[in-house]
Enzyme design. Structure first.
Site, short mmCIF file in Angstrom:
data_model
loop_
_atom_site.label_atom_id
_atom_site.label_comp_id
_atom_site.label_asym_id
_atom_site.label_seq_id
_atom_site.Cartn_x
_atom_site.Cartn_y
_atom_site.Cartn_z
N PHE A 80 0.85 -1.20 0.00
CA PHE A 80 0.00 0.00 0.00
C PHE A 80 0.88 1.25 0.00
O PHE A 80 1.80 1.38 0.81
CB PHE A 80 -0.90 0.01 1.24
CG PHE A 80 -1.80 1.21 1.32
CD1 PHE A 80 -2.85 1.36 0.43
CD2 PHE A 80 -1.58 2.21 2.27
CE1 PHE A 80 -3.69 2.48 0.49
CE2 PHE A 80 -2.41 3.32 2.34
CZ PHE A 80 -3.47 3.46 1.45
N GLY A 81 0.57 2.15 -0.90
CA GLY A 81 1.28 3.44 -0.96
C GLY A 81 0.35 4.57 -0.59
O GLY A 81 -0.75 4.66 -1.12
N TYR A 82 0.82 5.43 0.30
CA TYR A 82 0.02 6.59 0.70
C TYR A 82 0.79 7.89 0.46
O TYR A 82 0.30 8.97 0.74
CB TYR A 82 -0.36 6.49 2.19
CG TYR A 82 0.84 6.40 3.10
CD1 TYR A 82 1.40 5.16 3.42
CD2 TYR A 82 1.44 7.55 3.61
CE1 TYR A 82 2.53 5.07 4.23
CE2 TYR A 82 2.56 7.46 4.42
CZ TYR A 82 3.10 6.22 4.72
OH TYR A 82 4.22 6.14 5.52
N GLY A 83 2.01 7.76 -0.03
CA GLY A 83 2.84 8.93 -0.32
C GLY A 83 3.29 8.86 -1.77
O GLY A 83 2.47 8.65 -2.68
N SER A 84 4.59 8.95 -1.98
CA SER A 84 5.10 9.00 -3.36
C SER A 84 4.77 7.74 -4.14
O SER A 84 4.70 7.78 -5.38
CB SER A 84 6.61 9.23 -3.36
OG SER A 84 7.26 8.22 -2.61
N GLU A 95 13.27 1.59 4.80
CA GLU A 95 13.60 1.28 6.19
C GLU A 95 14.80 2.11 6.64
O GLU A 95 14.84 2.58 7.77
CB GLU A 95 13.85 -0.21 6.34
CG GLU A 95 12.54 -0.98 6.17
CD GLU A 95 12.74 -2.47 6.17
OE1 GLU A 95 12.98 -3.01 7.25
OE2 GLU A 95 12.67 -3.06 5.09
C1 BEZ Z 1 4.45 5.57 0.32
O1 BEZ Z 1 3.49 4.97 0.78
O2 BEZ Z 1 4.37 6.16 -0.72
C2 BEZ Z 1 5.71 5.58 1.08
C3 BEZ Z 1 5.69 5.29 2.41
C4 BEZ Z 1 6.87 5.32 3.10
C5 BEZ Z 1 8.05 5.60 2.46
C6 BEZ Z 1 8.04 5.91 1.12
C7 BEZ Z 1 6.86 5.89 0.42
#
Ligand code: BEZ
Length: 276
Positions: free
Chosen positions: A20-24, A107
């Site tokens: 799951f991605g919530y950012g980039s 990480e």
């Molecule tokens: C993401 O969900 O996009 C993400 C989360 C943590 C680190 C980098 C990207």
């Protein structure tokens, strides 16, 4: 019940590796995937409270998730939204090892692995045709720019018969409060000013913020995030003021969002540089 370490080691062994991605990750997908499905997770709050190395003298601010129960004990200026929207990627078994290696850098940047149920967006409509080859599939994503005006249905990049009908367990990277790069509650104006002046190897910190807002709005009609939108508004206002635009005009400029195309990372090395 498997321990957390066991689950990290064995996750995805049944061709069920979902990330799951919530950012980039929403606009910059992992190097291999065969499905991308918009949806949400629950029990977390998204905040720009994770320090990112950027340049050493001006580390940027990037998104992390805070456990909702913990967040409720904090003195935060922004309210929470019920759901954290983002995109889940299904990684084919043959590519799991490669993708995990690619993700390791997260990480190093203070993020830890967690597992949580992912809920595909309701009313999803598939707009993709089956890929000619696994590598051709991601290009579909980059060649397609969903229109902001189409919000009644949610676009997904998956074979229609493969879209999960219920929730699936997904892996997600979270900057936990214990990690040294976790900052905790931020004054929204100061946070916006900090984002505006920060630059990293991947570009301006504000572009990360603006792309996040834009990508979120493209996921579904419900997928906006008040914290993100509020930060965008503050940044646009400060930028307008800096450019000599005053009063009402600054407000108007702040609400006129200029679209930015989806970005594909060129290489693993570049990805490591830009990772946030
Ligand atoms: C993401 O969900 O996009 C993400 C989360 C943590 C680190 C980098 C990207």
């Amino acid at each position: 019940m498997a321990s957390h370490e066991q689950e990290i080691a064995t996750f995805g062994q049944n061709d069920d590796f979902w990330l799951f991605g919530y950012g980039s990750l929403i606009w910059k997908p992992p190097p291999h995937f065969d499905q991308r499905v918009p949806g949400y997770i629950e029990g977390y709050v998204r905040r720009f409270w994770q320090d990112h190395r950027g340049t050493p003298e001006a580390p940027g601010r990037v998104a992390t998730l805070i456990d909702k129960a913990h967040w409720e004990t904090l003195n935060d200026h922004h309210g929470s939204t019920e759901r954290v929207w983002g995109a889940a990627y299904h990684i084919p078994t043959s590519r799991v090892r490669e993708v995990r290696e690619y993700l390791d850098i997260r990480e190093i940047n203070g993020y830890s692995i967690q597992f949580t149920p992912f809920h595909p967006a309701p009313f999803t409509t598939s707009i993709s045709s089956p890929p000619a080859s696994p590598t051709a599939f991601p290009e579909t994503l980059f060649n397609h720019r969903p229109s902001l005006s189409i919000k009644a249905t949610t676009t997904v990049f998956a074979h229609p018969e493969m879209i999960p009908t219920g929730s699936v367990r997904c892996l997600v990277y979270i900057g936990l409060p214990e990690n040294p790069q976790f900052l905790g509650p931020q004054d929204p104006d100061e946070l916006a000013r900090h984002i505006l002046k920060s630059h990293g190897p991947s570009g301006d910190n504000k572009e990360y913020l603006y792309l996040l807002e834009k990508s979120l709005l493209e996921l579904s009609r419900d997928s906006g995030d008040k914290h993100v939108t509020d930060l965008v508004r503050r940044c646009r206002e400060f930028e307008a003021l800096e450019n000599g635009v005053i009063g009402e005009e600054a407000d108007i400029e702040a609400t006129e969002h200029v679209g930015v195309p989806l970005h594909k990372t060129g290489s693993t090395e570049e990805q490591e540089e830009v990772e946030r």
